[in-house]
Design an enzyme around this catalytic site. Structure first.
Site, short mmCIF file in Angstrom:
data_model
loop_
_atom_site.label_atom_id
_atom_site.label_comp_id
_atom_site.label_asym_id
_atom_site.label_seq_id
_atom_site.Cartn_x
_atom_site.Cartn_y
_atom_site.Cartn_z
N THR A 168 -1.79 5.48 2.08
CA THR A 168 -2.97 4.61 2.11
C THR A 168 -3.10 3.95 3.48
O THR A 168 -2.10 3.52 4.06
CB THR A 168 -2.87 3.53 1.00
N LEU B 95 0.87 -1.17 0.00
CA LEU B 95 0.00 0.00 0.00
C LEU B 95 0.91 1.22 0.00
O LEU B 95 1.99 1.20 0.61
CB LEU B 95 -0.89 0.01 1.24
N ASP B 96 0.47 2.30 -0.66
CA ASP B 96 1.25 3.53 -0.64
C ASP B 96 1.38 4.03 0.80
O ASP B 96 0.53 3.72 1.65
CB ASP B 96 0.54 4.63 -1.45
N ALA B 97 2.39 4.87 1.03
CA ALA B 97 2.61 5.39 2.39
C ALA B 97 1.35 6.07 2.93
O ALA B 97 1.02 5.93 4.12
CB ALA B 97 3.78 6.36 2.39
N ARG C 188 -5.15 5.30 -7.49
CA ARG C 188 -4.85 6.73 -7.70
C ARG C 188 -4.76 7.03 -9.20
O ARG C 188 -5.29 8.03 -9.68
CB ARG C 188 -3.53 7.11 -7.01
#
Ligand code: URA
Length: 246
Positions: free
Chosen positions: A102, A98-100, A182
Site C-alpha cells: 500500500t 499500511l500493508d507493504a 483488500r
C-alpha cells in the site's frame, strides 16, 4: 505521564525497553528509583544511569509511504521500514499500519496520547483509499461495500464509496482492521490491484513524492487534536480529505 512513556518520548527506548530499564533500577526520578507506576511531570528530574535526561519535543511527521516498505519498526525479512525512511531526531513511530504494497499517507509521531486517540474508532477519523480493482465493480458491489460486508472478524461498518473511473473506486472507512480494504473487495468477489491512501483525516499528500516526508504544520496537529477531543461540541473526525478542499 507514566515514566515509561516519558522515557520513550525522551528518545531513550521504546515503552517496553523503558520498562526493562526501570525494572533494572537504572532510572531515578528526583533521586528515587523509578517504578513502573511512577508518574512524571514537567518539573521532575529524570536520570538514566545518573545522567540527566531532557524531554524530547513532540514530533508529527507525514510520510508518503512507497510500495515495498513495511510499517513495522523491524522486519524479519529485512525489508526497509518506514522508520528507516524517516530520519528524524525524535523516535517517531507509525500510527496504525499500511500493508507493504500500500502507498500513501502515513502519520508517524512520538505523541503517544494523540496516536492512541487517533487509532480509536470512536473518533471516526476518515481514512480515504483509492482502490484499483482487478475488474470493474458493479453498482450492486458498490452498494454492498457501502452498507457493510461480512468479514471473518465481523461485519464492516458503513463506508463511503464512489467510482472514480472504470475499475477505480474510492473507499472511505473509519475502521483500521488488518487488510480491511483488500478483504472488503474480496468479499464482493473482486481483488485489489493497487491500494493508495490519499487522505487521513485532514491530512493529504499535496505534492509530497513517494518516500518523502515533512513535519505537520501546527494547524494540522491542532486539527487532529480537536478531532479527538472529548468535549460535547468537539469537531467530529470527518476530515474531508478526498472530498474537495480542506
Ligand atoms: N486496507 C488494506 O487492505 N490495506 C492497507 O494497507 C490499508 C487498508
Amino acid at each position: 505521564m507514566r515514566l515509561n512513556a516519558w522515557l520513550a518520548r525522551a528518545g531513550v527506548a521504546s515503552r517496553r525497553g523503558a520498562d526493562e530499564l526501570i525494572k533494572a533500577g537504572r532510572v531515578t526520578v528526583n533521586g528515587e528509583p523509578g517504578q513502573l507506576n511512577t508518574f512524571v511531570g514537567a518539573s521532575d528530574d529524570v536520570r538514566l544511569d545518573g545522567r540527566l535526561l531532557a524531554k524530547q519535543q513532540l514530533a508529527h511527521v507525514l510520510l508518503h509511504k512507497p510500495a515495498g516498505v513495511v510499517t513495522t519498526a523491524r522486519d524479519p525479512q529485512g525489508r526497509p521500514t518506514v522508520v528507516d525512511l524517516v530520519q528524524h531526531d525524535a523516535r517517531v513511530v507509525p500510527v496504525g499500519r499500511l500493508d507493504a504494497d500500500t502507498t500513501g499517507v502515513l502519520l508517524l509521531t512520538n505523541d503517544g496520547d494523540l496516536a492512541h486517540r487517533l487509532a480509536h474508532p470512536r473518533y471516526e477519523i476518515d481514512k480515504v483509499y483509492e482502490v484499483e480493482c482487478r475488474t470493474r465493480p458493479s453498482e450492486a458491489d458498490l452498494r454492498r461495500l457501502r452498507d457493510g460486508v461480512e468479514l471473518d472478524d465481523g461485519p464492516t461498518r458503513p463506508a463511503r464509496v464512489r467510482r472514480l473511473a472504470g475499475n477505480r473506486i474510492e473507499v472511505v472507512i473509519h475502521e483500521g482492521r488488518n487488510r480491511q480494504v483488500r478483504r472488503m473487495l474480496e468479499a464482493v468477489g473482486n481483488r485489489v490491484e493497487h491500494l493508495h491512501r490519499s487522505g487521513y483525516g485532514p491530512l493529504a499528500l499535496g505534492g509530497l513524492e513517494p518516500g518523502a516526508w515533512r513535519e505537520l504544520e501546527t494547524a494540522e496537529v491542532e486539527r487532529l487534536r480537536s478531532m479527538t477531543r472529548d468535549s460535547p461540541g468537539r469537531a467530529r473526525g470527518r476530515g474531508r480529505a478526498g472530498y474537495g478542499p480542506g
